[in-house]
Design a protein around this motif. Structure first.
Motif, PDB file in Angstrom:
ATOM      1  N   GLY A   1      36.852  67.182  41.873  1.00  0.00           N
ATOM      2  CA  GLY A   1      37.848  65.713  42.781  1.00  0.00           C
ATOM      3  C   GLY A   1      37.276  64.097  43.203  1.00  0.00           C
ATOM      4  O   GLY A   1      36.033  64.845  42.066  1.00  0.00           O
ATOM      5  N   TYR A   2      37.464  63.787  43.621  1.00  0.00           N
ATOM      6  CA  TYR A   2      37.443  62.525  44.213  1.00  0.00           C
ATOM      7  C   TYR A   2      37.353  62.341  45.499  1.00  0.00           C
ATOM      8  O   TYR A   2      38.526  62.459  46.420  1.00  0.00           O
ATOM      9  CB  TYR A   2      38.020  61.288  43.448  1.00  0.00           C
TER      10      TYR A   2
ATOM     11  N   ALA B   1      33.317  63.958  37.235  1.00  0.00           N
ATOM     12  CA  ALA B   1      33.878  64.047  38.940  1.00  0.00           C
ATOM     13  C   ALA B   1      32.968  65.080  39.835  1.00  0.00           C
ATOM     14  O   ALA B   1      32.165  65.580  39.631  1.00  0.00           O
ATOM     15  CB  ALA B   1      35.698  64.810  38.490  1.00  0.00           C
TER      16      ALA B   1
ATOM     17  N   LYS C   1      37.439  65.141  32.944  1.00  0.00           N
ATOM     18  CA  LYS C   1      35.613  63.711  33.761  1.00  0.00           C
ATOM     19  C   LYS C   1      35.137  64.913  34.796  1.00  0.00           C
ATOM     20  O   LYS C   1      33.836  64.411  34.629  1.00  0.00           O
ATOM     21  CB  LYS C   1      36.528  63.213  34.743  1.00  0.00           C
TER      22      LYS C   1
ATOM     23  N   THR D   1      40.304  64.979  34.562  1.00  0.00           N
ATOM     24  CA  THR D   1      39.895  65.242  35.554  1.00  0.00           C
ATOM     25  C   THR D   1      39.164  66.121  35.443  1.00  0.00           C
ATOM     26  O   THR D   1      38.361  66.176  36.039  1.00  0.00           O
ATOM     27  CB  THR D   1      40.364  65.646  37.517  1.00  0.00           C
TER      28      THR D   1
END
Length: 243
Positions: free
Chosen positions: A14-15, A55, A49, A46
């Motif tokens: 995630g972020y 990510a 990424k 995501t």
């Protein structure tokens, strides 16, 4: 069954402090088109990424061609043979069509290989050949999509990741895009296709995953997913099937 060249295993990513992927596992098999389906916000982008090192991965692994590439920097991932066609038909608008394509081959030093790849792309996309000296920013949406895919092919990737190829295009250009993706699949190009256009995606794919809340909700062959009452009812508006 073909060998898996990309394996994502139990990935949590995630972020910042927020997880978007919650233990997702998917594979892309050599010479096949694998699709990721699901609504906006379920984690499809995501996942892309995370594969390309953009990510934060907290748990799990990404393996490509037998190598653990988890958390690698993007340029290293690309150098291994992965290429991504981002959503939105992103091109360099003030560069010519030809210069955009050549930018996709920046890791290749052999002029002969670059020329061969360029010939292949121009054969696949005659319109790009016609507009090779034209600024990319003046192209239509469908032509920019062709250019974006063509630029990805210039790196001669082992796996081509295509993110939302129908986004923002007219129905005519969407149909053309999926025709091209099917053609690439027929040429045994290995593709990971991320889309919301269910019917056309399943028509060109071999295998698919439906993503929900950062996990795989349903997995199966494209034919199985087309016939799945669970898929159509839970994710695609309650239709009897997604033919």
């Amino acid at each position: 069954m073909s060998e898996a060249i990309l394996t994502v295993d139990n990935l949590v990513a995630g972020y910042g402090n927020a997880n978007v992927l919650n233990g997702i596992s998917v594979q892309a098999r050599d010479g096949e088109i694998t699709c990721l389906l699901g609504a906006n916000g379920v984690g499809k982008s995501t996942l892309i990424k995370a594969i390309f090192g953009l990510a934060s991965v907290r748990q799990g692994t990404v393996r490509f061609l037998g190598k653990d590439i988890t958390g690698w920097e993007t340029h290293r991932v690309v150098a291994e043979g992965l290429a991504c066609i981002p959503e939105g038909n992103r091109v360099f608008p003030r560069m010519s069509v030809l210069d955009n394509l050549m930018a996709g081959a920046y890791l290749e030093n052999s002029r002969a290989k670059i020329a061969s790849r360029l010939e292949r792309v121009m054969t696949l996309f005659p319109r790009l050949a016609e507009r090779r000296e034209q600024f990319a920013g003046t192209l239509s949406g469908g032509e920019r999509s062709m250019l974006s895919i063509g630029r990805g092919l210039m790196s001669n990737p082992r796996l081509l990741v295509i993110d939302e190829p129908s986004l923002g295009l007219s129905p005519l250009f969407v149909k053309e895009n999926f025709k091209l993706i099917r053609q690439l699949g027929d040429d045994e190009c290995t593709i990971l296709l991320v889309e919301q256009n269910v019917r056309q995606t399943l028509e060109v794919s071999h295998h698919g995953y439906v993503i929900s809340q950062g996990k795989v909700a349903v997995e199966g062959s494209a034919e199985d997913l087309r016939q799945s009452a669970e898929v159509s009812e839970a994710y695609f508006g309650g239709e009897a099937s997604v033919h």
